[in-house]
Design a protein around this motif. Structure first.
Motif, PDB file in Angstrom:
ATOM      1  N   GLY A 131       0.785  -1.226   0.000  1.00  0.00           N
ATOM      2  CA  GLY A 131       0.000   0.000   0.000  1.00  0.00           C
ATOM      3  C   GLY A 131       0.814   1.271   0.000  1.00  0.00           C
ATOM      4  N   THR A 132       2.147   1.174   0.030  1.00  0.00           N
ATOM      5  CA  THR A 132       2.982   2.379  -0.003  1.00  0.00           C
ATOM      6  C   THR A 132       3.065   2.926  -1.425  1.00  0.00           C
ATOM      7  OG1 THR A 132       5.002   1.112  -0.361  1.00  0.00           O
ATOM      8  CG2 THR A 132       4.413   1.602   1.928  1.00  0.00           C
ATOM      9  N   TYR A 133       3.485   4.176  -1.520  1.00  0.00           N
ATOM     10  CA  TYR A 133       3.763   4.755  -2.834  1.00  0.00           C
ATOM     11  C   TYR A 133       4.947   4.029  -3.468  1.00  0.00           C
ATOM     12  CZ  TYR A 133       0.680   8.439  -1.180  1.00  0.00           C
ATOM     13  OH  TYR A 133      -0.404   9.123  -0.681  1.00  0.00           O
ATOM     14  N   ASP A 163       2.681   1.654   6.688  1.00  0.00           N
ATOM     15  CA  ASP A 163       2.842   1.165   8.052  1.00  0.00           C
ATOM     16  C   ASP A 163       2.010   2.009   9.012  1.00  0.00           C
ATOM     17  OD1 ASP A 163       4.047  -0.798   9.719  1.00  0.00           O
ATOM     18  OD2 ASP A 163       5.400   0.727  10.522  1.00  0.00           O
ATOM     19  N   ALA A 164       1.927   3.302   8.742  1.00  0.00           N
ATOM     20  CA  ALA A 164       1.068   4.177   9.547  1.00  0.00           C
ATOM     21  C   ALA A 164      -0.393   3.741   9.442  1.00  0.00           C
ATOM     22  CB  ALA A 164       1.231   5.625   9.096  1.00  0.00           C
ATOM     23  N   ALA A 165      -0.827   3.417   8.223  1.00  0.00           N
ATOM     24  CA  ALA A 165      -2.198   2.956   8.027  1.00  0.00           C
ATOM     25  C   ALA A 165      -2.458   1.675   8.815  1.00  0.00           C
ATOM     26  CB  ALA A 165      -2.471   2.740   6.540  1.00  0.00           C
ATOM     27  N   GLN A 224      -5.021   3.617  -1.560  1.00  0.00           N
ATOM     28  CA  GLN A 224      -4.756   2.187  -1.698  1.00  0.00           C
ATOM     29  C   GLN A 224      -4.430   1.573  -0.340  1.00  0.00           C
ATOM     30  OE1 GLN A 224      -1.813   1.134  -4.678  1.00  0.00           O
ATOM     31  NE2 GLN A 224      -1.280  -0.748  -3.581  1.00  0.00           N
ATOM     32  N   ALA A 225      -3.641   2.276   0.466  1.00  0.00           N
ATOM     33  CA  ALA A 225      -3.311   1.783   1.799  1.00  0.00           C
ATOM     34  C   ALA A 225      -4.555   1.701   2.672  1.00  0.00           C
ATOM     35  CB  ALA A 225      -2.264   2.687   2.450  1.00  0.00           C
ATOM     36  N   ALA A 226      -5.457   2.685   2.525  1.00  0.00           N
ATOM     37  CA  ALA A 226      -6.708   2.637   3.281  1.00  0.00           C
ATOM     38  C   ALA A 226      -7.504   1.389   2.937  1.00  0.00           C
ATOM     39  CB  ALA A 226      -7.531   3.897   2.986  1.00  0.00           C
TER      40      ALA A 226
END
Length: 277
Positions: free
Chosen positions: A10-12, A134-136, A152-154
């Motif tokens: 999910g990261t950029y 990782d924050a998500a 995407q991470a959400a």
């Protein structure tokens, strides 16, 4: 083909890796997430992966210093290709935005959204993490924590998009590099190099940069980093726009070398731009 990137999913960095793999035509590539940019580079340098994708520069916050330092430290690595990726951050979480007291994200993402956070969540504590995804992951299920990450991470972590976009600059984008082991090419659209000078004398840097000007080479970026050896000693990182004739770069490097204590060409390579979505 194993390709390291800044994880988790999910990261950029994962988005950039997927696109760079497609641009390079790397069949059956396996994406291997790593915790931290230095770990991404180490996975390639130590032979655990065959390629690595790292962010090197953001249009708002400038150079990614960890990446620059890693390139200088690993002469066996080469830049094979670059991709400029638009970055549209979202505030994501599980609770209402009114109850958010902590915002987590990578330090670069927090900086890229600093004005939005000041205007909309001025009392929220900002906590750095190793990546936006990782924050998500860390805020999933919390009613008082939110993350700055991609949509995407959400989706990956079952979070709600509370606000979008939240980056301060609409044209926010990041340049990612695809790194490989092996020979550093001398032909391409762009060349990245770094050098340190013999001594810190008046006009020394001007003389060094004159090597590019005399050859008609345009610098699209210059940045300095401490050498980590002594105060006032710097390494200069430069990107050059290249003409079709490879001898122009060769001539400039030949002129520059006698002026330098150390000179490293990270590679010449093509660069692609993804349109904003």
């Amino acid at each position: 083909m194993r390709v390291a990137f800044l994880g988790p999913a999910g990261t950029y960095g994962e988005q950039a890796a997927q696109q760079l793999i497609a641009l390079e035509g790397l069949a059956d590539a396996e994406l291997v997430p790593q915790l931290g940019i230095r770990a991404v580079v180490q996975a390639l340098a130590q032979g655990d992966c065959d390629a690595a994708v790292v962010p090197v520069e953001n249009s708002v916050e400038g150079g990614v210093t960890t990446c620059l330092d890693a390139l200088w430290e690993h002469p066996d690595l080469a830049v094979a290709r670059a991709l400029v990726l638009p970055v549209r951050h979202a505030l994501v979480g599980s609770g209402p935005i009114a109850g958010i007291s902590e915002v987590l994200s990578h330090p670069q993402a927090l900086a890229q959204c600093s004005q939005w956070l000041a205007d909309n969540l001025p009392k929220a504590l900002q906590l750095p993490t190793s990546s936006t995804a990782d924050a998500a992951r860390m805020v999933a299920g919390s009613r008082f924590r939110a993350a700055i990450a991609s949509r995407q991470a959400a989706e990956e972590h079952g979070l709600t998009v509370l606000a979008y976009p939240v980056n301060d600059v609409a044209g926010n984008c990041t340049r990612f590099l695809l790194l490989r082991r092996g020979i550093r090419a001398h032909t391409g659209t762009l060349a990245s190099l770094a050098f340190s000078l013999h001594s810190n004398q008046p006009g020394a840097l001007l003389e060094a940069l004159g090597c590019f000007a005399r050859r008609g080479l345009n610098m699209s970026r210059i940045e300095s980093r401490p050498s980590k050896r002594e105060m006032g000693e710097y390494i200069f990182f430069v990107d050059l726009e290249l003409p079709d004739a490879p001898e122009v770069l060769e001539g400039a490097l030949g002129d520059l070398a006698p002026l330098c204590e150390h000179l490293a060409l990270f590679g010449a390579y093509p660069i692609s731009h993804q349109g904003a979505g």
